[in-house]
Design a protein around this motif. Structure first.
Motif, PDB file in Angstrom:
ATOM      1  N   GLY A   1      58.967  37.260 -35.295  1.00 39.54           N
ATOM      2  CA  GLY A   1      58.062  36.137 -35.122  1.00 39.54           C
ATOM      3  C   GLY A   1      58.326  35.407 -33.818  1.00 39.54           C
ATOM      4  O   GLY A   1      59.480  35.242 -33.412  1.00 39.54           O
ATOM      5  N   PHE A   2      57.253  35.011 -33.148  1.00 43.65           N
ATOM      6  CA  PHE A   2      57.337  34.256 -31.906  1.00 43.65           C
ATOM      7  C   PHE A   2      56.543  32.971 -32.096  1.00 43.65           C
ATOM      8  O   PHE A   2      55.353  33.017 -32.419  1.00 43.65           O
ATOM      9  CB  PHE A   2      56.761  35.071 -30.742  1.00 43.65           C
ATOM     10  CG  PHE A   2      57.392  36.427 -30.599  1.00 43.65           C
ATOM     11  CD1 PHE A   2      58.652  36.554 -30.048  1.00 43.65           C
ATOM     12  CD2 PHE A   2      56.729  37.564 -31.017  1.00 43.65           C
ATOM     13  CE1 PHE A   2      59.246  37.801 -29.919  1.00 43.65           C
ATOM     14  CE2 PHE A   2      57.303  38.818 -30.887  1.00 43.65           C
ATOM     15  CZ  PHE A   2      58.568  38.937 -30.336  1.00 43.65           C
ATOM     16  N   SER A   3      57.194  31.835 -31.908  1.00 45.87           N
ATOM     17  CA  SER A   3      56.540  30.548 -32.172  1.00 45.87           C
ATOM     18  C   SER A   3      56.259  29.797 -30.879  1.00 45.87           C
ATOM     19  O   SER A   3      57.016  29.886 -29.916  1.00 45.87           O
ATOM     20  CB  SER A   3      57.414  29.695 -33.088  1.00 45.87           C
ATOM     21  OG  SER A   3      57.559  30.322 -34.348  1.00 45.87           O
ATOM     22  N   PHE A   4      55.159  29.052 -30.911  1.00 44.26           N
ATOM     23  CA  PHE A   4      54.747  28.284 -29.739  1.00 44.26           C
ATOM     24  C   PHE A   4      53.953  27.061 -30.171  1.00 44.26           C
ATOM     25  O   PHE A   4      53.340  27.040 -31.238  1.00 44.26           O
ATOM     26  CB  PHE A   4      53.929  29.156 -28.780  1.00 44.26           C
ATOM     27  CG  PHE A   4      52.850  29.968 -29.451  1.00 44.26           C
ATOM     28  CD1 PHE A   4      51.563  29.474 -29.630  1.00 44.26           C
ATOM     29  CD2 PHE A   4      53.128  31.243 -29.918  1.00 44.26           C
ATOM     30  CE1 PHE A   4      50.581  30.232 -30.240  1.00 44.26           C
ATOM     31  CE2 PHE A   4      52.152  32.022 -30.542  1.00 44.26           C
ATOM     32  CZ  PHE A   4      50.871  31.504 -30.697  1.00 44.26           C
ATOM     33  N   LEU A   5      53.991  26.026 -29.336  1.00 43.25           N
ATOM     34  CA  LEU A   5      53.231  24.804 -29.570  1.00 43.25           C
ATOM     35  C   LEU A   5      51.898  24.963 -28.844  1.00 43.25           C
ATOM     36  O   LEU A   5      51.877  25.283 -27.647  1.00 43.25           O
ATOM     37  CB  LEU A   5      53.987  23.590 -29.037  1.00 43.25           C
ATOM     38  CG  LEU A   5      53.349  22.233 -29.258  1.00 43.25           C
ATOM     39  CD1 LEU A   5      53.265  21.917 -30.749  1.00 43.25           C
ATOM     40  CD2 LEU A   5      54.134  21.150 -28.543  1.00 43.25           C
ATOM     41  N   ALA A   6      50.795  24.781 -29.567  1.00 44.01           N
ATOM     42  CA  ALA A   6      49.477  25.002 -28.964  1.00 44.01           C
ATOM     43  C   ALA A   6      48.446  24.071 -29.580  1.00 44.01           C
ATOM     44  O   ALA A   6      48.684  23.446 -30.611  1.00 44.01           O
ATOM     45  CB  ALA A   6      49.057  26.451 -29.146  1.00 44.01           C
ATOM     46  N   SER A   7      47.283  24.033 -28.924  1.00 45.86           N
ATOM     47  CA  SER A   7      46.184  23.193 -29.379  1.00 45.86           C
ATOM     48  C   SER A   7      44.852  23.890 -29.097  1.00 45.86           C
ATOM     49  O   SER A   7      44.540  24.169 -27.941  1.00 45.86           O
ATOM     50  CB  SER A   7      46.225  21.844 -28.651  1.00 45.86           C
ATOM     51  OG  SER A   7      45.118  21.065 -28.991  1.00 45.86           O
TER      52      SER A   7
END
Length: 192
Positions: A108-114
């Motif tokens: 899993g690769f996590s990122f902050l996005a909108s």
């Protein structure tokens, strides 16, 4: 007759298990989110190929889905292709490499996005295996290699249809199992 009553629930449970297994593809979670709100998303990519590790994952970001930053991914190197500078930077593609994910495991690769507006965002994911083979998760939902999607909504009231579908499957499976137990228990009492 009794055999049919036992076989039908067992076949139904087997179909539910097969449906859950079939969904083991690349996913971006949560699948439903608020538009114009920052939150953490996770790209999950399972290694489905026998005897070959996943060694690289490439994510092409759809227009209007703004990635702000990344959470660390231990064991993986990250390279980013972007346009613009400073606050105007737009991330177009992210590649994680150098890690190894064996068969029947996922990474899993996590990122902050909108997401910028209310619509469905479709991602393209390219998964590379140690043997050089590649899987492009970019097909339609009904394909063997469906592209991950996120549905951005202006409000999350009322629950999503995918959430309701999962709840319905779980409740249905529980009902089938309880029905089979009741049939078996009833058959034993009749024999006693």
């Amino acid at each position: 007759m009794k055999r049919r009553l036992i076989i039908y629930p067992l076949v139904t449970v087997a179909m539910l298990v097969a449906a859950a297994t079939a969904s083991a593809h690349a996913h971006v979670s949560p699948p439903v989110a608020l538009a114009k709100e920052s939150q953490v998303y996770t790209l999950a990519v399972p290694t489905e190929k026998e005897d070959s590790d996943t060694t690289q994952v490439e994510l092409t970001v759809p227009d209007g889905f703004g990635i702000d930053s990344f959470l660390p991914s231990p064991g993986w190197k990250r390279s980013v292709q972007s346009t613009g500078e400073g606050e105007d930077t737009v991330i177009n593609k992210v590649t994680w490499s150098g890690g190894k994910v064996p068969t029947e495991e996922a990474t899993g690769f996590s990122f902050l996005a909108s997401p910028s507006s209310s619509k469905t965002y479709t991602f393209q994911v390219r998964q590379t295996y140690a043997d050089g083979s590649v899987v492009d998760w970019s097909g339609p939902e009904s394909s063997d290699t469906p592209a991950p999607t996120v549905v951005a909504k202006s409000t999350l009231g009322g629950g999503s249809s995918s959430t309701l579908a999962v709840i319905a499957l779980v409740v249905g499976a529980i009902g089938v199992v309880l029905g089979a137990i009741a049939l078996l228990a009833g058959g034993r009492r009749a024999l006693a």
